[in-house]
Design a protein around this motif. Structure first.
Motif, mmCIF file in Angstrom:
data_model
loop_
_atom_site.group_PDB
_atom_site.id
_atom_site.type_symbol
_atom_site.label_atom_id
_atom_site.label_comp_id
_atom_site.label_asym_id
_atom_site.label_seq_id
_atom_site.Cartn_x
_atom_site.Cartn_y
_atom_site.Cartn_z
ATOM 1 N N ILE A 1 -37.954 5.839 -18.123
ATOM 2 C CA ILE A 1 -39.151 4.991 -18.074
ATOM 3 C C ILE A 1 -39.309 4.409 -16.668
ATOM 4 O O ILE A 1 -40.404 4.420 -16.091
ATOM 5 C CB ILE A 1 -39.073 3.871 -19.131
ATOM 6 N N ILE B 1 -43.535 8.230 -18.216
ATOM 7 C CA ILE B 1 -44.566 8.018 -19.254
ATOM 8 C C ILE B 1 -45.965 8.425 -18.779
ATOM 9 O O ILE B 1 -46.635 9.237 -19.439
ATOM 10 C CB ILE B 1 -44.526 6.573 -19.799
ATOM 11 N N LEU C 1 -39.279 7.340 -26.603
ATOM 12 C CA LEU C 1 -39.486 6.310 -25.570
ATOM 13 C C LEU C 1 -40.201 5.073 -26.131
ATOM 14 O O LEU C 1 -39.939 3.957 -25.690
ATOM 15 C CB LEU C 1 -40.297 6.890 -24.403
ATOM 16 N N SER D 1 -41.108 0.200 -22.663
ATOM 17 C CA SER D 1 -42.065 1.312 -22.509
ATOM 18 C C SER D 1 -43.497 0.888 -22.819
ATOM 19 O O SER D 1 -44.451 1.495 -22.335
ATOM 20 C CB SER D 1 -41.680 2.463 -23.428
#
Length: 558
Positions: free
Chosen positions: A128, A133, A160, A166
């Motif tokens: 992350i 992402i 995640l 996240s």
């Protein structure tokens, strides 16, 4: 196996002399060996020390990079290989490969990262922090027609999204739009389930809730509910539950909830009302929970009571009195409790017979139902003297409350029972109610409540005890003595951390119990005068004034 050893040796030599002759053939041999016996081959890879070759082979310019990523994905299926992969610094070059355009490279890279970081929150958090992402969300948008790549992204998102850090990153991407677009195209149950597994953790974040609402997820969910509501197929039943649960989750955000309520005109709000009379327990549950969530705002509550939702909830509860569905009971009581909070609603709900319907669940042995039942009654009688008087003289109710005040395994039920006992006295100010509670053994619980760690509960207990002493001291004095009231009052007044209102109401209580020979003697044997002397200098003027009054009363009575 000799071929494998030769392949491993050749790969090792590429690291030593910088050549890459026949690397591809060696990689094919290694992949074949992994397919035949993954664990044994992975062990040989670890022992050979060739992992250190892989970072160089993970260059985007390397023609066999997809095969290298595939090998890493295969060996990382074994738990004992994950740390070596991390120690050989394979994660950074793999993350860089997520910017590649080749679909096979992307697929194998995603698999490799997923397997290395499997079940490791610290490694997933590292990914992350490395910014995977936004990259994966872009990939999902670009390659949404590629089934395997799409599934790889969904699996990664599912892992995640479980990590709290996240959520902010996801909220800054177009994840909501991409997932809703993807969901609309799905016809297979398994694919929908995969998307649901990503949506559920993401929908816990308030910003993403609103993004999902704006992206049109709610219409998809309503459509899915409509399609599956009458089906007996296991997959359809599962989808109905997941869709309706997710709808309720979206309503937990204040902004998303208000948007869907839309001053009572929202299509979602209208739709969930139709779920309450349904014969499907899952829809009844979702409908009641949705109403409870819409009822987190006074304006919404007042509107809902005006348009007759209370009767719908009462009808629903009536269907679940005898061996009913506990989750539906709990949800409907939650909705009624929330609706009863605004002052304008209390009298209307009492007139509608809410208290009588709620009392039917007194026999419930389920703590969640007991907890909501108590909360609903407590909200209903707030400042409603007539209702408090009627309920406070209900011996069955009071006896059940006294019983639940001992529910030490269920702190919520115990606390709410105490608070309702106190509320019955405080709001009714009735001698008959006090007598009923004293005779049912409620006094000792109110005295214990005065020692609660919560100031609001301490204060509610002291006010109720003050009324008991003022209205029925003769009836209650023995119970007050047995519960060590005088000793507790001394502790509350001596404790420097006690709130001013606790000190004030404790002194009022001392003055009131002077009317009892039994309690007066006990008070005279304790050093209250010294405490009053100190409290006369208290920074709170009301406390200081009451300390002077109490001290004079103690002197007169001595």
């Amino acid at each position: 196996m000799d071929n494998l050893n030769d392949a491993l040796q050749k790969l090792k030599l590429t690291a030593a002399d910088g050549t890459s002759d026949n690397v591809e053939g060696c990689l094919d041999c290694l992949l074949q060996a992994l397919a035949q016996n993954n664990a044994e081959t992975s062990l040989k890879v670890q022992e050979s020390g060739i992992l250190q070759v892989f970072p160089r082979l993970l260059s985007p310019h390397c023609s066999c990079v997809a095969k290298v990523a595939n090998i890493i994905a295969e060996i990382a299926k074994n738990e004992f290989m994950r740390n070596p992969c991390v120690d050989t610094a394979l994660i950074p070059p793999l993350v860089q490969l997520l910017n590649n355009r080749d679909q096979e490279v992307l697929l194998q890279t995603g698999r490799a990262l997923g397997n290395i970081c499997y079940d490791s929150h610290s490694l997933q958090a590292q990914l992350i922090n490395m910014g995977v992402i936004p990259t994966l969300v872009q990939l999902l948008g670009i390659h949404s027609q590629h089934t395997a790549l799409t599934e790889m992204c969904l699996v990664a998102f599912g892992n995640l999204a479980e990590i709290e850090s996240s959520k902010e990153q996801f909220a800054s991407t177009k994840i909501a739009d991409e997932l809703v677009k993807l969901f609309k195209k799905q016809t297979e149950h398994e694919k929908k389930e995969m998307i649901f597994e990503v949506l559920a953790p993401l929908a816990e974040h308030d910003v993403i809730k609103l993004q999902l609402v704006d992206a049109g997820l709610v219409d998809c969910l309503l459509e899915l509910v409509q399609e599956t509501v009458d089906s007996n197929k296991e997959d359809d039943i599962s989808e109905l539950k997941t869709a309706s649960d997710l709808m309720v989750l979206l309503l937990l955000g204040d902004e998303s909830m208000q948007k869907l309520f839309d001053a009572g005109k929202g299509s979602v709000f209208q739709k969930v009302l139709s779920w309450l009379p349904s014969n499907n327990h899952q829809l009844q549950l979702a409908g009641a929970l949705a109403i409870a969530n819409f009822a987190r705002n006074d304006g919404n509550c007042i509107h809902m009571v005006e348009i007759g939702i209370v009767q719908k909830l009462l009808d629903l509860l009536d269907r679940h009195v005898e061996e009913g569905n506990v989750t539906v009971q709990h949800a409907a009581l939650s909705a009624l409790r929330n609706l009863a909070i605004p002052v304008l609603n209390k009298a209307k709900m009492l007139s509608a017979g809410v208290a009588e319907q709620v009392l039917k669940f007194l026999k419930s042995e389920m703590p969640p139902v007991q907890f909501k039942l108590l909360g609903t009654l407590r909200m209903l009688i707030d400042a409603q003297a007539e209702a408090a008087d009627k309920l406070g003289k209900n011996i069955k109710l009071v006896e059940r409350l006294v019983e639940w005040c001992d529910a030490k395994d269920h702190a919520g039920v115990m606390g709410e029972s105490n608070r309702l006992l106190s509320a019955l006295i405080r709001h009714s100010k009735s001698k008959d109610v006090v007598k009923t509670i004293v005779q049912s053994g409620g006094v000792k619980h109110l005295v214990t409540m005065a020692t609660s760690e919560h100031v609001i509960m301490q204060n509610e207990a002291l006010v109720a005890l003050g009324l008991i002493a003022a209205l029925e001291l003769g009836t209650a004095e023995q119970d007050l003595e047995n519960a060590k009231l005088v000793e507790i009052l001394h502790k509350l007044l001596s404790d420097d951390t006690s709130a001013p209102e606790i000190k004030y109401n404790s002194m009022i209580m001392i003055c009131t119990i002077m009317g009892s020979d039994l309690l007066r003697k006990e008070a005279q044997n304790m050093p209250f005068k010294e405490v009053m002397s100190k409290l006369r200098r208290h920074e709170n003027k009301l406390v200081a004034q009451q300390a002077l009054v109490t001290e004079q009363r103690l002197i007169i009575e001595s």
